[in-house]
Structure formats: C-alpha cells, structure tokens
Enzyme design. Structure first.
Site, PDB file in Angstrom:
ATOM      1  N   THR A 191       0.810  -1.209   0.000  1.00 22.09           N
ATOM      2  CA  THR A 191       0.000   0.000   0.000  1.00 22.09           C
ATOM      3  C   THR A 191       0.841   1.254   0.000  1.00 22.09           C
ATOM      4  OG1 THR A 191      -1.568  -1.233   1.298  1.00 22.09           O
ATOM      5  CG2 THR A 191      -1.775   1.166   1.362  1.00 22.09           C
ATOM      6  N   ARG A 219     -12.730  -9.360  -1.453  1.00 22.65           N
ATOM      7  CA  ARG A 219     -11.943  -9.080  -0.242  1.00 22.65           C
ATOM      8  C   ARG A 219     -11.548  -7.593  -0.183  1.00 22.65           C
ATOM      9  NH1 ARG A 219      -6.685  -6.815   1.071  1.00 22.65           N
ATOM     10  NH2 ARG A 219      -6.023  -7.712   3.055  1.00 22.65           N
ATOM     11  N   VAL A 220     -11.704  -7.011   0.992  1.00 21.95           N
ATOM     12  CA  VAL A 220     -11.265  -5.636   1.237  1.00 21.95           C
ATOM     13  C   VAL A 220     -10.370  -5.660   2.469  1.00 21.95           C
ATOM     14  CG1 VAL A 220     -12.018  -3.312   1.886  1.00 21.95           C
ATOM     15  CG2 VAL A 220     -13.347  -4.627   0.213  1.00 21.95           C
ATOM     16  N   GLY A 221      -9.253  -4.972   2.405  1.00 23.45           N
ATOM     17  CA  GLY A 221      -8.342  -4.927   3.549  1.00 23.45           C
ATOM     18  C   GLY A 221      -8.539  -3.677   4.378  1.00 23.45           C
ATOM     19  N   ASP A 222      -7.454  -3.204   4.933  1.00 26.05           N
ATOM     20  CA  ASP A 222      -7.511  -2.039   5.820  1.00 26.05           C
ATOM     21  C   ASP A 222      -7.480  -0.703   5.075  1.00 26.05           C
ATOM     22  OD1 ASP A 222      -4.853  -2.677   4.974  1.00 26.05           O
ATOM     23  OD2 ASP A 222      -4.045  -1.323   6.499  1.00 26.05           O
ATOM     24  N   THR A 242       0.556  -0.266   6.208  1.00 25.57           N
ATOM     25  CA  THR A 242       0.793  -1.126   5.046  1.00 25.57           C
ATOM     26  C   THR A 242       0.993  -2.540   5.560  1.00 25.57           C
ATOM     27  OG1 THR A 242       2.250  -1.474   3.142  1.00 25.57           O
ATOM     28  CG2 THR A 242       3.292  -0.643   5.125  1.00 25.57           C
ATOM     29  N   GLY A 243       0.771  -3.507   4.704  1.00 25.00           N
ATOM     30  CA  GLY A 243       0.952  -4.897   5.121  1.00 25.00           C
ATOM     31  C   GLY A 243      -0.368  -5.651   5.123  1.00 25.00           C
ATOM     32  N   GLY A 245      -3.689  -6.381   5.764  1.00 25.81           N
ATOM     33  CA  GLY A 245      -4.754  -5.487   6.216  1.00 25.81           C
ATOM     34  C   GLY A 245      -5.657  -6.070   7.277  1.00 25.81           C
TER      35      GLY A 245
HETATM   36  N1  GLY Z   1      -2.749  -3.248   3.341  1.00 22.99           N
HETATM   37  C1  GLY Z   1      -3.411  -3.529   2.154  1.00 22.99           C
HETATM   38  C2  GLY Z   1      -4.333  -4.640   2.218  1.00 22.99           C
HETATM   39  O1  GLY Z   1      -4.237  -5.489   3.076  1.00 22.99           O
HETATM   40  O2  GLY Z   1      -5.187  -4.716   1.361  1.00 22.99           O
END
Ligand code: GLY
Length: 331
Positions: A191, A219-222, A242-243, A245
C-alpha cells in the site's frame, strides 16, 4: 510535568539513504495533548509515505512547496503510484484477485475530518480521486464495487483496463497451483499511505492499494477503512498502515496510533505500540508484515514494522530522505 528527551528512535535516529539531520534536535514526550505548546521545532510543509515511493513524495512536495494544500498534495502524490504500471500493488498493473479481476481500494481524509473511500472498485485507474469525489460530492463516506464504479463514470472518470500483461501472466502462473503464501516484504509490499502537513499546518492523508494479490473476490483490507489503514486528526496528527490489512483492521491500527499520540506518545512510540498490540493479539504468529507510519502536528515522524524491510519516504525543505524503520523482530 513535561519531560524532554533527545531523539533516539524518531526520524533522525533511523535516517537512511540521504542521511541529513532534518528536523528537531529534541522532542517532547508529554502527557499534555496540546502538542504545539512547547518550544520544539515545527517542520512544515512535510510529506511522508509508506515505502520508498520517492516519486510520490516528490510530486506531493511540488504542491506543498508552492503553497498548495495538503489534500491536493496527497491526491496528486499517490496518483503517481496508481498510474505506475510497474507497481503491482497499487492502481493500474496491480495484481488481480483469484478470478483475474483487479479491484482497488482507497481512502482520503482532510483537516476537518471529512473523508471518502472506495472499496473493491474495478476499471478505474485513480481510486484516490474517486474517494475524494465521494467525500466532496456525496453525503456518504464509502462506496463499494459496482456502485463506486458507476459513481466514477458519472463523475467523468474513464473506463480503463487495469490488468497489465505482466500481472495477467503472473496470475495465470499462480493459477497452476493456486497456492496462497505471504512473502514478507514482497507480496505484502503493497500500500501507499501518505500523510502531509501544508504551510498552514493543516494535515491530510490518503491510502490506496490493489490489496493482496490473488485474494478472494470481494476481499477488502484495511486501506480504504478510515481508522484502520488511515486516520487524521488535525489537532494531533495522522497515521497510515501497510501490510496484511486483516491484522490492521482487527486493532483499528491508524486510529489507535493517533489516539496514542493524543495521550502524549511520539509518532515513533505510537507506531511501536501499534505493532506490539498486533503481535500480542497474534500470540506468536510471525509470518506476516505490517508497517505503520505516523506524523504529529509538529511534523515529527515515526515508523515501525514487524519484520525488517519497511521504510518510509519523506520530503521537507531539507530535501528527500528514505527512513528505514526499526522492527519488532530483528534481522
Ligand atoms: N494493506 C493492504 C491490504 O491489506 O489490502
């Protein structure tokens, strides 16, 4: 009682590639949340972003240094990475989900706590700009999927094929085994989260990603979640992540870090606490990377991660620098 201590772990202490002393020679760690009521140096304008996305901070600096506002700097800064087809973790050229669709997530937040986000949006190359439109042109904060895409077209964004030949080829190779393995600092080197303070002292932030390569559809992350991948409070500072999520969402990481700064922690201390919280929840699991980046109202910065390898790019009047971040697990 205020306690002055010399910089040990903040940005100067970890300065990397172009190591020029940049900001304050000392900083406060005070329980007093009125961060500007002391005599430490204020650094502004300033922009920082996750990883060594130096072209992005250079673009943002162009805007900040000519008197532009932090929100414009954020949008135009991260757009550089969204447009870079060689970057396979953000925007055009991002790795697709397991069905071969590139889906993008982004959010943006301004000095007045206005915010906008798009989740799991296809076919639009600049999700950060759509997120800004959501913030400015709708009564909502988040639009997802087809609705976000439809809104983007209504706002004049063009349909774009986000799947490059390179990302398609790698996806087809991946499909032969369909094995999902996180590779620290490679697959999760994802990210771009950016934080900026303009000449007026106003803070804004943005975060944009194509998320995990070969993720489940939907799928949706952070990254597009306000409080998780990004949080800004103009009185205190901002944080971004970042990383992996999922782990950042579980601890509402960026909000946590801003609140820790409100309680008196430096950006560095707050990022360290954010990572420690995640490690405590994971009870020994170590096969993933998270990097946090934070800035306070004075322009002091900090970054911390689980594994060595995370760094952040910074641009001020003193020039551009990449800060390797300290890590919870040592090399
Ligand atoms: N940090 C980005 C994600 O996990 O989608």
């Amino acid at each position: 009682m205020k306690r002055r201590k010399f910089l040990k772990k903040s940005s100067i202490g970890t300065a990397g590639v172009f190591s020029t002393p940049l900001i304050a020679s000392c900083q406060e760690t005070s329980k007093d949340s009125s961060l500007l009521n002391d005599d430490t140096k204020i650094t502004r304008p300033i922009v920082v972003c996750t990883w060594n996305f130096h072209n992005a901070t250079a673009k943002a600096w162009e805007i900040l240094s000519s008197g532009g506002n932090a929100l414009d700097a954020i949008e135009q800064g991260v757009m550089i990475e969204e447009a870079d087809t060689k970057n396979q973790t953000v925007g055009v050229g991002g790795r697709p989900d397991r069905d071969g669709n590139v889906t993008l997530d982004a959010c943006i937040m301004d000095k007045d706590s206005n915010c906008g986000a798009v989740l799991c949006m296809q076919n639009i190359s600049h999700p950060i700009s759509v997120a800004r439109k959501v913030m400015e042109e709708t009564p909502h904060v988040m639009l997802a999927g087809k609705g976000a895409e439809q809104f983007a077209y209504e706002q004049g964004f063009e349909k774009t094929n986000l799947l490059t030949e390179q990302s398609k080829k790698e996806w087809l190779d991946w499909k032969k085994t369909s094995k999902y393995e996180t590779i620290i600092n490679i697959e999760n080197h994802d990210t771009i989260g950016m934080l900026a303070i303009d000449e007026n002292g106003d803070i804004a932030g943005g975060c944009t990603t194509s998320g995990m390569g070969y993720k489940y559809a939907g799928r949706v992350g952070d990254s597009p979640i306000i409080g998780a991948g990004l949080f800004v409070d103009n009185e205190i500072g901002g944080a971004t992540a970042t990383g992996v999520g999922e782990e950042v969402v579980r601890t509402v990481g960026s909000f946590l870090i801003v609140e820790l700064m409100r309680q008196g922690k430096t950006p560095q201390e707050a990022c360290e606490e954010g990572v420690k919280r995640i490690m405590q929840k994971n009870k020994g699991r170590k096969d993933f990377q998270i990097g946090f980046l934070a800035i306070n109202k004075k322009g002091e910065t900090g970054g911390y991660c689980i594994h060595p390898g995370f760094s952040y790019s910074q641009y001020t009047k003193e020039g551009q620098i990449n800060h390797p971040a300290e890590s919870f697990i040592k090399a």
